[in-house]
Motif scaffolding. Structure first.
Motif, PDB file in Angstrom:
ATOM      1  N   ILE A   1       0.839  -1.203   0.000  1.00 50.53           N
ATOM      2  CA  ILE A   1       0.000   0.000   0.000  1.00 50.53           C
ATOM      3  C   ILE A   1       0.867   1.243   0.000  1.00 50.53           C
ATOM      4  N   TYR A   2       1.928   1.204   0.792  1.00 45.69           N
ATOM      5  CA  TYR A   2       2.842   2.339   0.847  1.00 45.69           C
ATOM      6  C   TYR A   2       3.467   2.616  -0.515  1.00 45.69           C
ATOM      7  N   SER A   3       3.894   1.575  -1.212  1.00 45.55           N
ATOM      8  CA  SER A   3       4.538   1.742  -2.523  1.00 45.55           C
ATOM      9  C   SER A   3       3.558   2.248  -3.571  1.00 45.55           C
TER      10      SER A   3
ATOM     11  N   SER B   1       8.252   5.145  -9.052  1.00 46.14           N
ATOM     12  CA  SER B   1       7.231   4.203  -9.479  1.00 46.14           C
ATOM     13  C   SER B   1       7.118   3.052  -8.492  1.00 46.14           C
ATOM     14  N   THR B   2       5.954   2.412  -8.501  1.00 43.28           N
ATOM     15  CA  THR B   2       5.763   1.212  -7.682  1.00 43.28           C
ATOM     16  C   THR B   2       6.735   0.126  -8.112  1.00 43.28           C
ATOM     17  N   PHE B   3       6.999   0.043  -9.401  1.00 38.47           N
ATOM     18  CA  PHE B   3       7.936  -0.926  -9.960  1.00 38.47           C
ATOM     19  C   PHE B   3       9.299  -0.816  -9.278  1.00 38.47           C
ATOM     20  N   ASN B   4       9.851   0.395  -9.206  1.00 37.86           N
ATOM     21  CA  ASN B   4      11.161   0.599  -8.590  1.00 37.86           C
ATOM     22  C   ASN B   4      11.130   0.328  -7.089  1.00 37.86           C
TER      23      ASN B   4
ATOM     24  N   ASP C   1      13.382  -2.997  -5.468  1.00 37.25           N
ATOM     25  CA  ASP C   1      14.493  -2.819  -4.534  1.00 37.25           C
ATOM     26  C   ASP C   1      14.316  -3.643  -3.265  1.00 37.25           C
ATOM     27  N   VAL C   2      13.118  -4.204  -3.033  1.00 34.33           N
ATOM     28  CA  VAL C   2      12.825  -4.856  -1.761  1.00 34.33           C
ATOM     29  C   VAL C   2      12.709  -6.377  -1.888  1.00 34.33           C
ATOM     30  N   TYR C   3      12.085  -6.846  -2.991  1.00 36.88           N
ATOM     31  CA  TYR C   3      11.728  -8.260  -3.070  1.00 36.88           C
ATOM     32  C   TYR C   3      12.590  -9.022  -4.074  1.00 36.88           C
ATOM     33  N   SER C   4      12.542 -10.321  -3.924  1.00 33.46           N
ATOM     34  CA  SER C   4      13.309 -11.190  -4.822  1.00 33.46           C
ATOM     35  C   SER C   4      12.714 -11.157  -6.219  1.00 33.46           C
ATOM     36  N   ALA C   5      13.450 -11.688  -7.173  1.00 32.12           N
ATOM     37  CA  ALA C   5      13.004 -11.675  -8.564  1.00 32.12           C
ATOM     38  C   ALA C   5      11.706 -12.452  -8.723  1.00 32.12           C
TER      39      ALA C   5
END
Length: 633
Positions: free
Chosen positions: A206-208, A216-219, A223-227
Motif C-alpha cells: 500500500i505504501y509503494s 514508481s511502484t515498480f522501482n 528494490d525490496v523483493y526477490s526476482a
C-alpha cells in the motif's frame, strides 16, 4: 497450490475493485448513458499499469487521455473527473495514513495527512463555488485571461467541468461513498491476498502504491523483493489489462456480452448534462463560458441559465429585440425556434403567444408547438422547417419579381385582416397622448442622450444640412395631432418588419408571419405599414447588422448600406400604398416611421452610445426628408 489460489482470488478482487471504480466514475460524469464502460475499464487499467511503471502518477493523465480518445469525450471533462476522483481518494488516503500511524511501525507523517485533508476540503469548496460565486468566477476569469484564446478556453472549460463533476458528486453522494467503500474493501482484500501469496508486506504494498509519487511502484518493489516475488507482483498489477484484452477478444469473436454484469454498471446522470453537449458548435460553447466567467448580466446569459434547460441543443441565437431572445434549438429529435423572455419581458411574450394562437385562422402565422412558464421567465417553441428562410435573406438571394410577389401577398393579407378587425376611430386625446409619449417625449429624451448632435442648432449629416431647431419646433408643435388624419384602429401585428416575414416554399401559403408586438398605444393599421417602411426605407436590417457614425470637421457621416434589392422593393412598396390608399396615406405612414425611430433610438443608446448616435443620425435624416416632402405637397 494454495499460493496459486491466493493469487487468483487476489486478481479477482483487483478486477472487482476496478469494476466498482468504473461504476463510481460514472457517478461523476454528467450526461453519461453507460455505453463506454469497457472503454472506462480499459483506460483505468492502462492508467493503473502506467502508474506501476512510471513515477509522478502520470497514469492518471494516460487514463484521462485514453478515455477521451476512445470514448470521444473532451479531455477537459475526462481529466476533471479523474482529477476530482483522485482528490477524493486523498481523503481516504489521509484517513489510512492516520490509521497506519497508530497501528504500524512504519513512520507515516501525521502532519502531512492533516494537510492533505485540509487541502481536499478547500478544493471541494472551490469546485462548489465555480458555477455560482461571482468573486470566484471573476478570479478564475482574470487567471485564464492572461493566456491566449485557446489556452483561456481550455482552462475555462476545465474549471466548468470541475463544477459539473462536483454537481454530479453532490447529487450522487451516497452512491459515490458506498461505491468508494466497496472499491477500497476490494482493493485492500486484493492487496492482503497477494501479500499472503508472495509473503510480501501488505503495508509495504500500500505504501509503494500511494505514498511514493516521485518514484514508481515498480522501482519501490524491485528494490525490496526477490526476482520471483517481484515477477508475481508485476503479473498481478498487469492482470486487469490482460483481463480486458481477453474480454475484447471473446466479445469480438463470439459476440458475447454478460448482460447481468453490464446492467450492474448502469447509471445515468442525464439530469446533470454535460454543458458542452448542449451547444451545437464549439463557438457557441466558448461564448457561454466567456459570458459565465465574466458574470455577464443580460438576456443571453439569462437564456443560458433558464431558457435552455437540460434537454435541448442550442444551434444558433438570432439577432433580436430588447425584451425577448430567439434561438434555434433541437428537442426530442425535432427542431424548434424558441422564444425566451426573462421576468421583465415574460408578460409581453405570453401575450405574443396568445395573439399567434388567437388569430391563427385569420392570418398566415407561425404555429406554436408548446410553451412553458419558468421561474422569472417564459418560453414558447415554434416548429422549425429546414426549408424556411427569413425574408431579408430571401430578398437578397432571389429575383425582384419573386420577392415582390411574396410581399404583395403579405400586404394584401394584412390589408384584409385590418379591415375585418376594425375597432373604430381614435379620438383626439389618444392621438395627443400618442404624440406626447412616443414622439415628443422620446425625441426630447434623445436630445439629452446625443450631445454630438444637439449642442448646436444645425448639423451636417451625410452632406445634408439639418436644421435641428426647426426639427425640434416641429416635433413639439402642439398642433402636430392635425397631421394624423387616418385614425381608424384595428387589431394589428405591430412589428411587421421584413425579418418577421418567413418564406417557406413547403408551407401551404409559401410564407408566414412571426413575432407580433402586442399592446401598442395607438393600434393604427398604419403602424404595420410603417414597420415595413422602416425596413425598406433605410435598410433597417442592414443597419442592425453593421452601422457606425463618424464625426470629422463638424460633419457627421453615418453608414447606410441599403441594397439595390431593398431600394427597388421600396419603390414598389410606395407605389402599392398610393394605389391602395392614396398619397396622403403614404405621407402619414412615413410620419409613423419617424415615430418608430424615436421609440427605438433610446433603446439603442442603452446598448451603446455609438449605436445610439448612428440611429439618431438616421432618425434626423428621415425627419428632414419628411419635412421636405411636406413642403412640396
Amino acid at each position: 497450490m494454495i499460493a496459486v489460489l491466493y493469487f487468483l482470488v487476489a486478481v479477482f478482487f483487483l478486477i472487482l475493485g476496478h469494476s466498482i471504480r468504473v461504476k463510481r466514475w460514472n457517478n461523476l460524469l454528467p450526461g453519461r448513458d453507460d455505453t463506454a464502460r469497457s472503454i472506462q475499464f480499459t483506460s483505468l487499467s492502462l492508467g493503473y499499469v502506467v502508474n506501476f511503471f512510471v513515477p509522478l502518477r502520470l497514469g492518471e493523465i494516460v487514463r484521462a487521455g485514453v478515455f477521451s480518445y476512445l470514448g470521444r469525450q473532451s479531455f477537459a471533462l475526462s481529466f476533471a473527473s479523474v482529477f476530482f476522483e483522485r482528490v477524493f481518494d486523498l481523503l481516504v488516503w489521509g484517513a489510512i495514513l492516520i490509521w497506519f500511524n497508530s497501528t504500524s511501525n512504519l513512520k507515516f507523517n501525521l502532519t502531512e495527512s492533516l494537510v492533505v485533508l485540509v487541502s481536499v476540503f478547500l478544493f471541494f469548496t472551490l469546485c462548489s463555488l465555480i458555477g455560482s460565486n461571482k468573486n470566484v468566477k471573476k478570479a478564475l476569469n482574470s487567471l485564464t485571461g492572461i493566456f491566449n484564446d485557446e489556452i483561456s478556453y481550455s482552462l475555462r472549460h476545465f474549471f466548468w467541468c470541475l463544477n459539473e463533476v462536483y454537481i454530479c458528486f453532490r447529487k450522487n453522494l451516497l452512491s459515490y461513498i458506498v461505491n468508494s467503500a466497496l472499491m477500497w474493501a476490494a482493493y485492500l482484500a486484493s492487496y492482503h491476498l497477494i501479500a499472503r501469496c508472495t509473503g510480501a508486506s501488505a503495508s509495504m504494498l500500500i505504501y509503494s502504491l500511494f505514498d511514493t509519487p516521485l518514484s514508481s511502484t515498480f522501482n519501490a518493489l524491485q528494490d525490496v523483493y526477490s526476482a520471483q516475488v517481484f515477477t508475481v507482483l508485476t503479473l498481478f498489477f498487469l492482470s486487469p489489462v490482460l483481463f480486458i484484452f481477453a474480454y475484447y477478444l471473446i466479445k469480438n469473436k463470439y459476440s458475447f456480452e454478460p448482460g447481468k454484469v453490464l446492467r450492474w454498471f448502469e447509471f445515468n446522470n442525464d439530469t446533470v448534462p454535460n454543458k458542452r453537449d448542449l451547444f451545437y458548435t464549439e463557438e457557441q460553447y466558448k461564448m457561454f463560458l466567456v459570458r459565465n466567467f465574466r458574470n455577464d448580466v443580460d438576456l443571453i446569459s439569462e437564456f443560458y441559465k433558464k431558457g435552455m434547460g437540460n434537454d435541448v441543443i442550442l444551434y444558433r441565437i438570432f439577432h433580436g429585440g430588447s425584451d425577448a431572445l430567439t434561438a434555434l434549438i433541437s428537442f426530442n429529435n425535432s427542431m424548434y425556434v424558441r422564444k425566451f423572455a426573462s421576468e421583465l419581458g415574460s408578460g409581453k411574450l405570453q401575450a405574443q403567444k396568445k395573439w399567434l394562437c388567437e388569430y391563427a385562422n385569420e392570418l398566415v402565422l407561425a404555429s406554436v408547438a408548446s410553451d412553458k412558464k419558468l421561474d422569472n421567465g417564459y418560453i414558447y417553441d415554434m416548429p422549425y422547417s429546414h426549408t424556411s428562410i427569413d425574408f431579408y435573406e430571401f430578398i437578397h438571394s432571389s429575383s425582384l419579381d419573386t420577392s415582390w410577389g411574396y410581399l404583395a401577398e403579405v400586404l394584401n393579407s394584412i390589408k384584409d385582416f385590418h379591415a375585418r378587425k376594425n375597432t373604430g376611430l381614435a379620438d383626439d386625446s389618444m392621438i395627443e397622448s400618442y404624440i406626447s409619449a412616443k414622439m415628443a417625449g422620446n425625441f426630447n429624451n434623445i436630445k439629452s442622450l446625443s450631445s454630438i448632435f444637439f449642442d448646436k442648432s444645425q448639423v451636417v449629416i451625410n452632406g445634408r444640412n439639418i436644421d435641428l431647431d426647426a426639427i425640434s419646433d416641429w416635433i413639439n408643435d402642439s398642433a402636430r395631432n392635425h397631421d394624423f388624419k387616418f385614425r381608424e384602429t384595428s387589431v394589428i401585428h405591430g412589428d411587421l418588419t421584413i425579418e418577421n416575414i418567413i418564406i417557406d416554399k413547403k408551407h401551404e401559403n409559401g410564407w408566414f408571419i412571426i413575432d407580433p408586438n402586442i399592446g401598442n398605444f395607438f393600434e393604427s393599421p398604419l403602424l404595420d405599414y410603417a414597420k415595413l417602411m422602416q425596413s425598406l426605407h433605410l435598410g433597417y436590417e442592414s443597419l442592425n447588422r453593421s452601422i457606425n457614425c463618424h464625426v470629422e470637421n463638424d460633419e457627421i457621416t453615418v453608414s447606410i448600406f441599403r441594397s439595390s434589392q431593398y431600394a427597388a422593393i421600396y419603390e414598389k412598396y410606395k407605389q402599392w400604398i398610393v394605389e391602395n390608399f392614396g398619397q396622403e396615406f403614404l405621407k402619414e405612414v412615413m410620419l409613423h416611421e419617424i415615430i418608430h425611430y424615436t421609440r427605438l433610438v433610446p433603446y439603442k443608446f442603452r446598448k451603446d452610445k455609438a449605436t445610439g448616435n448612428a440611429f439618431t443620425a438616421c432618425m434626423l435624416l428621415l425627419i428632414d426628408e419628411y419635412l421636405e416632402l411636406e413642403n412640396t405637397l
